[in-house]
Write an enzyme that holds these catalytic residues in place. Structure first.
Site, PDB file in Angstrom:
ATOM      1  N   GLU A  41      11.531   2.472  -5.088  1.00 44.60           N
ATOM      2  CA  GLU A  41      11.590   1.234  -5.869  1.00 44.60           C
ATOM      3  C   GLU A  41      10.855   1.417  -7.188  1.00 44.60           C
ATOM      4  OE1 GLU A  41       9.797  -2.224  -3.962  1.00 44.60           O
ATOM      5  OE2 GLU A  41       9.391  -3.043  -5.945  1.00 44.60           O
ATOM      6  N   ARG A  45       8.776  -3.010 -14.875  1.00 45.06           N
ATOM      7  CA  ARG A  45       7.607  -3.498 -15.609  1.00 45.06           C
ATOM      8  C   ARG A  45       7.376  -2.716 -16.899  1.00 45.06           C
ATOM      9  NH1 ARG A  45       3.079  -3.865 -10.773  1.00 45.06           N
ATOM     10  NH2 ARG A  45       4.334  -5.029  -9.268  1.00 45.06           N
ATOM     11  N   THR A  68      10.475  -5.814  -9.256  1.00 45.18           N
ATOM     12  CA  THR A  68      10.095  -6.776 -10.289  1.00 45.18           C
ATOM     13  C   THR A  68      11.330  -7.296 -11.024  1.00 45.18           C
ATOM     14  OG1 THR A  68       8.150  -5.343 -10.598  1.00 45.18           O
ATOM     15  CG2 THR A  68       8.304  -7.278 -11.993  1.00 45.18           C
ATOM     16  N   LYS A 128      10.736  -9.614   1.497  1.00 45.83           N
ATOM     17  CA  LYS A 128       9.484  -8.929   1.196  1.00 45.83           C
ATOM     18  C   LYS A 128       8.375  -9.966   1.276  1.00 45.83           C
ATOM     19  CE  LYS A 128       8.124  -7.920  -3.116  1.00 45.83           C
ATOM     20  NZ  LYS A 128       8.166  -7.205  -4.409  1.00 45.83           N
TER      21      LYS A 128
HETATM   22  O1  LIG Z   1       6.985  -7.032  -8.507  1.00 45.47           O
HETATM   23  C1  LIG Z   1       7.589  -6.570  -7.539  1.00 45.47           C
HETATM   24  O2  LIG Z   1       8.797  -6.755  -7.242  1.00 45.47           O
HETATM   25  C2  LIG Z   1       6.856  -5.701  -6.651  1.00 45.47           C
HETATM   26  O3  LIG Z   1       7.430  -4.763  -6.194  1.00 45.47           O
HETATM   27  C3  LIG Z   1       5.409  -5.965  -6.353  1.00 45.47           C
HETATM   28  C4  LIG Z   1       4.815  -4.732  -5.746  1.00 45.47           C
HETATM   29  O4  LIG Z   1       5.489  -4.456  -4.543  1.00 45.47           O
HETATM   30  C5  LIG Z   1       3.346  -4.867  -5.479  1.00 45.47           C
HETATM   31  O5  LIG Z   1       2.668  -5.235  -6.658  1.00 45.47           O
HETATM   32  C6  LIG Z   1       2.785  -3.554  -4.927  1.00 45.47           C
HETATM   33  O6  LIG Z   1       1.468  -3.805  -4.533  1.00 45.47           O
HETATM   34  P1  LIG Z   1       0.450  -2.576  -4.277  1.00 45.47           P
HETATM   35  O7  LIG Z   1       1.116  -1.620  -3.304  1.00 45.47           O
HETATM   36  O8  LIG Z   1      -0.784  -3.229  -3.704  1.00 45.47           O
HETATM   37  O9  LIG Z   1       0.220  -1.908  -5.612  1.00 45.47           O
END
Ligand SMILES: O=C(O)C(=O)C[C@H](O)[C@H](O)COP(=O)(O)O
Length: 204
Positions: A41, A45, A68, A128
């Site tokens: 994924e 960003r 995102t 999710k």
């Molecule tokens: O914006 C989205 O669609 C995302 O995918 C959000 C991410 O999955 C998380 O920000 C990952 O979180 P961490 O593994 O704690 O860094």
């Protein structure tokens, strides 16, 4: 077209990737796939994200997704770049309807029962749970999932190698998402492949 359950069952961990230099894309993808994590994924960003997806798609075994994704335009850009699944931080009717219209495996972010119900109204059952740790952790997901036996989840947000096993032990969790296996910057491919192997060895 692969369905979202197949995507979620491909490996116990979906790497969440932020690409700031397209030169890092292919070595990172090769290391993750070599370690057994094929669904990748790439979050939209950064300005480099779509070009990175196109490059990573060429890596044998890689199944590309975009994260995102917040609107239909970004969803269409991701599909044009070759994504086979779409991930979003939240769920709007507009984005949900666009994903259904394009018939693309879609993993929308939810954090409440109302979010789940809005997804069910759109015909979605796989979600999710985000931000997983900040939104109450595994107790919160177990409580929220109880009325929705037909739903399955990919918790993401604050998950790492240490806490992933307890999430994966919950039968409604098919995989987890995490950025820990795909640190930003120039990839140390040996280290990343080793982290991917550890993650791929977790039991969903
Ligand atoms: O914006 C989205 O669609 C995302 O995918 C959000 C991410 O999955 C998380 O920000 C990952 O979180 P961490 O593994 O704690 O860094």
């Amino acid at each position: 077209m692969t369905d979202i359950e197949t995507i979620m069952r491909t490996a116990p961990v979906v790497p969440v990737i932020v690409i700031e230099d397209v030169a890092h894309a292919v070595p990172l993808a090769e290391a993750l796939v070599a370690g057994g994590l094929r669904c990748l994924e790439v979050t939209l960003r950064t300005p480099q994200a779509l070009e990175a997806i196109k490059l990573m798609k060429q890596v044998p075994g890689a199944i590309m997704g975009a994260g995102t994704v917040t609107n239909e335009e970004e969803l269409e850009d991701a599909l044009e770049a070759g994504c086979e699944f779409i991930v979003s931080p939240g769920l709007t009717d507009t984005l949900g309807k666009a994903a259904v219209k394009h018939n693309v495996p879609f993993l929308p972010g939810i954090a409440s029962s109302s979010d789940i119900m809005r997804g069910l109204d759109l015909g979605l059952t796989h979600f999710k749970f985000f931000p997983a740790m900040a939104a109450g952790g595994l107790p919160a997901l177990k409580a929220m999932a109880a009325p929705f036996g037909q739903c399955r989840f990919c918790p993401t947000g604050g998950i790492n190698l240490e806490n992933a096993p307890e999430w994966l032990a919950f039968d409604k969790v098919l995989c987890v998402g995490g950025s820990w296996v795909a640190p930003k910057g120039e990839p140390d491919t040996a280290m990343i492949e080793a982290m991917a192997r550890e993650a791929a060895g977790l039991k969903a």
